[in-house]
Design a protein around this motif. Structure first.
Motif, PDB file in Angstrom:
ATOM      1  N   LYS A 110     140.295  97.460  50.266  1.00 16.64           N
ATOM      2  CA  LYS A 110     139.217  97.631  49.700  1.00 16.64           C
ATOM      3  C   LYS A 110     137.888  97.459  50.651  1.00 16.64           C
ATOM      4  O   LYS A 110     138.085  96.787  51.250  1.00 16.64           O
ATOM      5  CB  LYS A 110     139.060  96.252  48.725  1.00 16.64           C
ATOM      6  CG  LYS A 110     140.068  96.390  47.419  1.00 16.64           C
ATOM      7  CD  LYS A 110     140.240  95.219  46.555  1.00 16.64           C
ATOM      8  CE  LYS A 110     141.150  95.147  45.638  1.00 16.64           C
ATOM      9  NZ  LYS A 110     141.020  93.718  44.597  1.00 16.64           N
ATOM     10  N   LYS A 111     137.238  98.559  50.387  1.00 19.78           N
ATOM     11  CA  LYS A 111     135.965  98.559  51.045  1.00 19.78           C
ATOM     12  C   LYS A 111     135.121  97.357  51.101  1.00 19.78           C
ATOM     13  O   LYS A 111     134.742  96.840  52.352  1.00 19.78           O
ATOM     14  CB  LYS A 111     135.113  99.653  50.674  1.00 19.78           C
ATOM     15  CG  LYS A 111     135.598 101.125  50.777  1.00 19.78           C
ATOM     16  CD  LYS A 111     134.539 102.321  50.331  1.00 19.78           C
ATOM     17  CE  LYS A 111     135.073 103.553  50.585  1.00 19.78           C
ATOM     18  NZ  LYS A 111     134.145 104.790  50.402  1.00 19.78           N
ATOM     19  N   ARG A 112     134.758  96.637  49.916  1.00 19.91           N
ATOM     20  CA  ARG A 112     134.236  95.311  50.133  1.00 19.91           C
ATOM     21  C   ARG A 112     134.985  94.247  50.767  1.00 19.91           C
ATOM     22  O   ARG A 112     133.976  93.648  51.423  1.00 19.91           O
ATOM     23  CB  ARG A 112     134.110  94.900  48.548  1.00 19.91           C
ATOM     24  CG  ARG A 112     133.426  93.736  48.429  1.00 19.91           C
ATOM     25  CD  ARG A 112     133.062  93.404  46.910  1.00 19.91           C
ATOM     26  NE  ARG A 112     132.250  94.286  46.209  1.00 19.91           N
ATOM     27  CZ  ARG A 112     131.879  94.137  45.038  1.00 19.91           C
ATOM     28  NH1 ARG A 112     132.194  93.214  44.471  1.00 19.91           N
ATOM     29  NH2 ARG A 112     131.014  95.124  44.532  1.00 19.91           N
ATOM     30  N   ASP A 113     136.163  94.195  50.944  1.00 21.51           N
ATOM     31  CA  ASP A 113     136.809  93.317  51.750  1.00 21.51           C
ATOM     32  C   ASP A 113     136.409  93.514  53.252  1.00 21.51           C
ATOM     33  O   ASP A 113     136.368  92.574  53.998  1.00 21.51           O
ATOM     34  CB  ASP A 113     138.419  93.280  51.481  1.00 21.51           C
ATOM     35  CG  ASP A 113     138.818  92.797  50.072  1.00 21.51           C
ATOM     36  OD1 ASP A 113     137.860  91.888  49.501  1.00 21.51           O
ATOM     37  OD2 ASP A 113     139.919  93.060  49.724  1.00 21.51           O
TER      38      ASP A 113
ATOM     39  N   ALA B  89     128.075  98.743  55.182  1.00 21.85           N
ATOM     40  CA  ALA B  89     128.464 100.240  54.912  1.00 21.85           C
ATOM     41  C   ALA B  89     127.835 101.311  55.569  1.00 21.85           C
ATOM     42  O   ALA B  89     128.573 102.098  56.184  1.00 21.85           O
ATOM     43  CB  ALA B  89     128.181 100.439  53.187  1.00 21.85           C
TER      44      ALA B  89
ATOM     45  N   THR C 216     123.842  92.117  54.404  1.00 18.35           N
ATOM     46  CA  THR C 216     124.399  92.733  53.236  1.00 18.35           C
ATOM     47  C   THR C 216     125.252  93.595  53.208  1.00 18.35           C
ATOM     48  O   THR C 216     125.368  94.175  54.281  1.00 18.35           O
ATOM     49  CB  THR C 216     123.195  93.370  52.381  1.00 18.35           C
ATOM     50  OG1 THR C 216     122.857  94.715  52.831  1.00 18.35           O
ATOM     51  CG2 THR C 216     122.026  92.455  52.089  1.00 18.35           C
ATOM     52  N   GLN C 217     126.172  93.819  52.208  1.00 16.92           N
ATOM     53  CA  GLN C 217     127.130  94.758  52.414  1.00 16.92           C
ATOM     54  C   GLN C 217     126.652  96.236  52.241  1.00 16.92           C
ATOM     55  O   GLN C 217     127.477  97.075  53.295  1.00 16.92           O
ATOM     56  CB  GLN C 217     128.301  94.533  51.112  1.00 16.92           C
ATOM     57  CG  GLN C 217     128.898  93.415  51.238  1.00 16.92           C
ATOM     58  CD  GLN C 217     130.139  93.331  50.367  1.00 16.92           C
ATOM     59  OE1 GLN C 217     130.365  94.328  49.703  1.00 16.92           O
ATOM     60  NE2 GLN C 217     130.892  92.378  50.544  1.00 16.92           N
TER      61      GLN C 217
ATOM     62  N   TYR D 238     133.783  95.074  54.539  1.00 15.77           N
ATOM     63  CA  TYR D 238     132.397  94.859  54.758  1.00 15.77           C
ATOM     64  C   TYR D 238     132.360  93.474  54.779  1.00 15.77           C
ATOM     65  O   TYR D 238     131.327  92.901  55.673  1.00 15.77           O
ATOM     66  CB  TYR D 238     131.475  95.318  53.546  1.00 15.77           C
ATOM     67  CG  TYR D 238     131.478  96.654  53.441  1.00 15.77           C
ATOM     68  CD1 TYR D 238     131.818  97.769  54.330  1.00 15.77           C
ATOM     69  CD2 TYR D 238     131.446  97.158  51.940  1.00 15.77           C
ATOM     70  CE1 TYR D 238     131.897  98.951  54.126  1.00 15.77           C
ATOM     71  CE2 TYR D 238     131.536  98.623  51.789  1.00 15.77           C
ATOM     72  CZ  TYR D 238     131.599  99.318  53.012  1.00 15.77           C
ATOM     73  OH  TYR D 238     131.676 100.954  52.631  1.00 15.77           O
ATOM     74  N   THR D 239     132.960  92.610  54.095  1.00 17.01           N
ATOM     75  CA  THR D 239     132.976  90.956  54.045  1.00 17.01           C
ATOM     76  C   THR D 239     133.364  90.669  55.263  1.00 17.01           C
ATOM     77  O   THR D 239     132.961  89.689  56.058  1.00 17.01           O
ATOM     78  CB  THR D 239     133.793  90.384  52.862  1.00 17.01           C
ATOM     79  OG1 THR D 239     133.158  90.913  51.769  1.00 17.01           O
ATOM     80  CG2 THR D 239     133.837  88.974  52.787  1.00 17.01           C
TER      81      THR D 239
END
Length: 257
Positions: A189-192, A141, A136-137, A194-195
């Motif tokens: 973007k942090k989400r990018d 993180a 998971t992200q 993590y992905t």
């Protein structure tokens, strides 16, 4: 869970290496007085060790039977402390990463000090920390927020080396992009991130591995550091790894001035 499994492993291994018995075992503790003599582990000792070691690997009896190429009833008989053929014992020993003959070959009795040193050698300088599959992200993180990383690829084969190298090379980039060293003027973007990180992990897993992760605090020469751990386990030879609850990691790292 760590103590629940590790302590019986140490106890049973010491009983085998020293030659003394649990009160529930058949036999006499008199032999522990004769260090240097030869003895053969009893069926009860082997059964208890096989059961404990199998649980440590998170393997079902059916899984061990499959890897050892023996019947399920053979595994059940061994764990009940019943006698089976030397060939079956060798197959089970190898499946559990022991050597051929370890479960039936005569061996020299060791003193308590020798046995303790032999059994604890693996654990010296290491600690058991909780782990979980890396999926998971939020897990990504937590890992990328650590001061440094340990990538355990010791069980990986050469055909996956390139994918592991890409992961290692990108870890510092991801960490920097999330911190104060990100490129000026660029929005990240942090989400990018993590992905992308999880995609690197998946690239290794697609080659037949399970990825486990852990975070812990290790001693260094400049103080305590948060360490992220990524460990890869082959699905073919270690199918229970995905259910593992802890991994062993260095208690201290040689990092600092």
């Amino acid at each position: 869970m760590a103590d629940e499994v590790i302590i019986p492993v140490i106890r049973m291994t010491m009983e085998m290496t020293m030659g003394f018995h649990d009160p529930n075992f058949a036999g006499s503790t008199d032999r522990m007085k004769d260090h240097g003599a030869l003895y053969v582990p009893t069926s009860q000792e082997i059964g208890a060790l096989v059961n404990t070691w199998r649980r440590l690997l998170n393997w079902k009896r059916e899984t061990l039977a499959q890897f050892a190429a023996v019947s399920l009833s053979t595994i059940e008989r061994i764990e009940r402390g019943e006698a089976v053929s030397a060939e079956s014992l060798d197959r089970v020993a190898v499946a559990l990463r022991f050597e051929v003959g370890d479960f039936h070959r005569p061996r020299r009795l060791r003193s308590f000090e020798e046995a303790l040193a032999h059994v604890t050698e693996f654990f010296v300088g290491k600690v058991a920390v909780p782990c979980a599959p890396l999926k998971t992200q939020p897990q990504a993180a937590a890992l990328l927020g650590c001061h440094c990383y340990l990538v355990d690829d010791g069980r990986c084969t050469q055909d996956v080396a390139e994918s592991v190298a890409i992961l290692r090379g990108n870890l510092n980039f991801y960490s920097c992009a999330l911190g104060d060293l990100s490129i000026p003027g660029e929005t990240v973007k942090k989400r990018d991130i993590y992905t992308s990180f999880l995609a690197d992990v998946r690239a290794v897993e697609r080659r037949g591995y399970n990825a486990l992760h852990a975070t812990y605090e290790a001693d260094t020469r400049i103080g305590a550091w948060n360490v992220g751990v990524i460990a890869f386990f082959p699905k073919l030879t270690d199918p229970g790894a995905a259910k593992r609850e802890f991994v062993f990691v260095p208690a201290a790292l040689n990092i600092g001035l």
